[in-house]
Design a protein around this motif. Sequence first.
Motif, PDB file in Angstrom:
ATOM      1  N   VAL A   4       0.845  -1.195   0.000  1.00  0.00           N
ATOM      2  CA  VAL A   4       0.000   0.000   0.000  1.00  0.00           C
ATOM      3  C   VAL A   4       0.882   1.247   0.000  1.00  0.00           C
ATOM      4  CG1 VAL A   4      -1.651   1.341   1.385  1.00  0.00           C
ATOM      5  CG2 VAL A   4      -1.980  -1.123   1.086  1.00  0.00           C
ATOM      6  N   HIS A   5       1.895   1.247   0.842  1.00  0.00           N
ATOM      7  CA  HIS A   5       2.833   2.370   0.932  1.00  0.00           C
ATOM      8  C   HIS A   5       3.465   2.649  -0.440  1.00  0.00           C
ATOM      9  CE1 HIS A   5       6.236   4.557   3.109  1.00  0.00           C
ATOM     10  NE2 HIS A   5       6.629   4.508   1.854  1.00  0.00           N
ATOM     11  N   PHE A   6       3.973   1.600  -1.094  1.00  0.00           N
ATOM     12  CA  PHE A   6       4.648   1.792  -2.377  1.00  0.00           C
ATOM     13  C   PHE A   6       3.692   2.250  -3.477  1.00  0.00           C
ATOM     14  CE2 PHE A   6       8.279  -0.061  -0.420  1.00  0.00           C
ATOM     15  CZ  PHE A   6       9.360   0.345  -1.179  1.00  0.00           C
ATOM     16  N   VAL A   7       2.480   1.739  -3.476  1.00  0.00           N
ATOM     17  CA  VAL A   7       1.502   2.176  -4.480  1.00  0.00           C
ATOM     18  C   VAL A   7       1.209   3.668  -4.307  1.00  0.00           C
ATOM     19  CG1 VAL A   7      -0.918   1.978  -5.203  1.00  0.00           C
ATOM     20  CG2 VAL A   7       0.462  -0.090  -4.896  1.00  0.00           C
ATOM     21  N   VAL A   8       0.969   4.073  -3.072  1.00  0.00           N
ATOM     22  CA  VAL A   8       0.704   5.496  -2.803  1.00  0.00           C
ATOM     23  C   VAL A   8       1.940   6.330  -3.155  1.00  0.00           C
ATOM     24  CG1 VAL A   8       0.203   7.190  -0.978  1.00  0.00           C
ATOM     25  CG2 VAL A   8      -1.054   5.020  -1.061  1.00  0.00           C
ATOM     26  N   PHE A   9       3.122   5.856  -2.759  1.00  0.00           N
ATOM     27  CA  PHE A   9       4.367   6.571  -3.035  1.00  0.00           C
ATOM     28  C   PHE A   9       4.564   6.782  -4.538  1.00  0.00           C
ATOM     29  CE2 PHE A   9       9.017   6.311  -3.884  1.00  0.00           C
ATOM     30  CZ  PHE A   9       9.406   7.487  -3.270  1.00  0.00           C
ATOM     31  N   ILE A  10       4.423   5.719  -5.311  1.00  0.00           N
ATOM     32  CA  ILE A  10       4.637   5.807  -6.758  1.00  0.00           C
ATOM     33  C   ILE A  10       3.599   6.717  -7.414  1.00  0.00           C
ATOM     34  CG2 ILE A  10       4.565   4.465  -8.906  1.00  0.00           C
ATOM     35  CD1 ILE A  10       5.959   2.187  -7.250  1.00  0.00           C
ATOM     36  N   CYS A  11       2.358   6.608  -6.969  1.00  0.00           N
ATOM     37  CA  CYS A  11       1.311   7.474  -7.539  1.00  0.00           C
ATOM     38  C   CYS A  11       1.569   8.951  -7.223  1.00  0.00           C
ATOM     39  CB  CYS A  11      -0.061   7.061  -7.016  1.00  0.00           C
ATOM     40  SG  CYS A  11      -0.639   5.488  -7.671  1.00  0.00           S
ATOM     41  N   LEU A  12       1.958   9.243  -5.998  1.00  0.00           N
ATOM     42  CA  LEU A  12       2.190  10.639  -5.607  1.00  0.00           C
ATOM     43  C   LEU A  12       3.489  11.204  -6.165  1.00  0.00           C
ATOM     44  CD1 LEU A  12       1.020  10.641  -1.873  1.00  0.00           C
ATOM     45  CD2 LEU A  12      -0.193  11.517  -3.884  1.00  0.00           C
ATOM     46  N   LEU A  13       4.455  10.328  -6.433  1.00  0.00           N
ATOM     47  CA  LEU A  13       5.758  10.764  -6.919  1.00  0.00           C
ATOM     48  C   LEU A  13       5.661  11.506  -8.253  1.00  0.00           C
ATOM     49  CD1 LEU A  13       8.663  10.667  -5.977  1.00  0.00           C
ATOM     50  CD2 LEU A  13       8.935   8.491  -7.191  1.00  0.00           C
ATOM     51  N   ARG A  14       4.597  11.231  -8.995  1.00  0.00           N
ATOM     52  CA  ARG A  14       4.394  11.929 -10.272  1.00  0.00           C
ATOM     53  C   ARG A  14       4.099  13.409 -10.074  1.00  0.00           C
ATOM     54  NH1 ARG A  14       0.483   7.563 -13.324  1.00  0.00           N
ATOM     55  NH2 ARG A  14       1.906   5.812 -13.052  1.00  0.00           N
ATOM     56  N   TYR A  15       3.530  13.743  -8.915  1.00  0.00           N
ATOM     57  CA  TYR A  15       3.060  15.108  -8.684  1.00  0.00           C
ATOM     58  C   TYR A  15       3.810  15.846  -7.571  1.00  0.00           C
ATOM     59  CZ  TYR A  15      -0.755  12.942 -11.226  1.00  0.00           C
ATOM     60  OH  TYR A  15      -1.483  12.251 -12.156  1.00  0.00           O
ATOM     61  N   TYR A  16       4.446  15.107  -6.668  1.00  0.00           N
ATOM     62  CA  TYR A  16       5.083  15.727  -5.504  1.00  0.00           C
ATOM     63  C   TYR A  16       6.528  15.266  -5.371  1.00  0.00           C
ATOM     64  CZ  TYR A  16       0.213  16.633  -4.394  1.00  0.00           C
ATOM     65  OH  TYR A  16      -1.088  17.031  -4.460  1.00  0.00           O
ATOM     66  N   SER A  17       7.253  15.890  -4.469  1.00  0.00           N
ATOM     67  CA  SER A  17       8.649  15.527  -4.214  1.00  0.00           C
ATOM     68  C   SER A  17       8.711  14.149  -3.539  1.00  0.00           C
ATOM     69  CB  SER A  17       9.296  16.566  -3.303  1.00  0.00           C
ATOM     70  OG  SER A  17       8.786  16.440  -1.985  1.00  0.00           O
ATOM     71  N   PRO A  18       9.877  13.505  -3.576  1.00  0.00           N
ATOM     72  CA  PRO A  18      10.013  12.215  -2.884  1.00  0.00           C
ATOM     73  C   PRO A  18       9.709  12.324  -1.391  1.00  0.00           C
ATOM     74  CG  PRO A  18      11.841  12.500  -4.390  1.00  0.00           C
ATOM     75  CD  PRO A  18      11.080  13.804  -4.376  1.00  0.00           C
ATOM     76  N   THR A  19      10.108  13.423  -0.771  1.00  0.00           N
ATOM     77  CA  THR A  19       9.864  13.580   0.665  1.00  0.00           C
ATOM     78  C   THR A  19       8.368  13.675   0.966  1.00  0.00           C
ATOM     79  OG1 THR A  19      11.988  14.709   0.906  1.00  0.00           O
ATOM     80  CG2 THR A  19      10.388  15.004   2.689  1.00  0.00           C
ATOM     81  N   SER A  20       7.640  14.499   0.247  1.00  0.00           N
ATOM     82  CA  SER A  20       6.186  14.614   0.457  1.00  0.00           C
ATOM     83  C   SER A  20       5.477  13.310   0.122  1.00  0.00           C
ATOM     84  CB  SER A  20       5.614  15.736  -0.418  1.00  0.00           C
ATOM     85  OG  SER A  20       6.194  16.959  -0.090  1.00  0.00           O
TER      86      SER A  20
END
Length: 128
Positions: free
Chosen positions: A21-37
């Motif tokens: 779940v963490h990685f799916v959310v991370f990869i999806c958000l990485l398109r729009y936000y910084s790695p830290t966010s």
Amino acid sequence: MQKILRLFIRYLSAGVIATLVHFVVFICLLRYYSPTSSTLCAAITGALVAYCLSRHWVFAQRDCNSWRFVITATSQVLCNTLIVNLLTHWGAPALSAQIVATTAVTLQGFMINHFWVFKHDIKRAPLR
């Protein structure tokens, strides 16, 4: 020792689900936000999934101190975010940094949850 091993395997299984779940959310958000966010939001989501699974499956027959879990999860989210932030700052790819961070906080989380959050009692068997 066998009870600890079974408990750790159950914890790792729940962790795999929360990590996915963490990685799916991370990869999806990485398109729009910084790695830290992205990792901060993903880690919070993963922590919520981990709490549900830990509370109802891994440590099912144990008392849970919710505040202790919040403190533990917060420390894991902050450690995870700090590691990803540092590694990406030093030039590591975001996904590689996330993998290193996840690995680093896994054992820490088991030990704290097992001995502090879910009131360790080795004589109690987890729900079958």
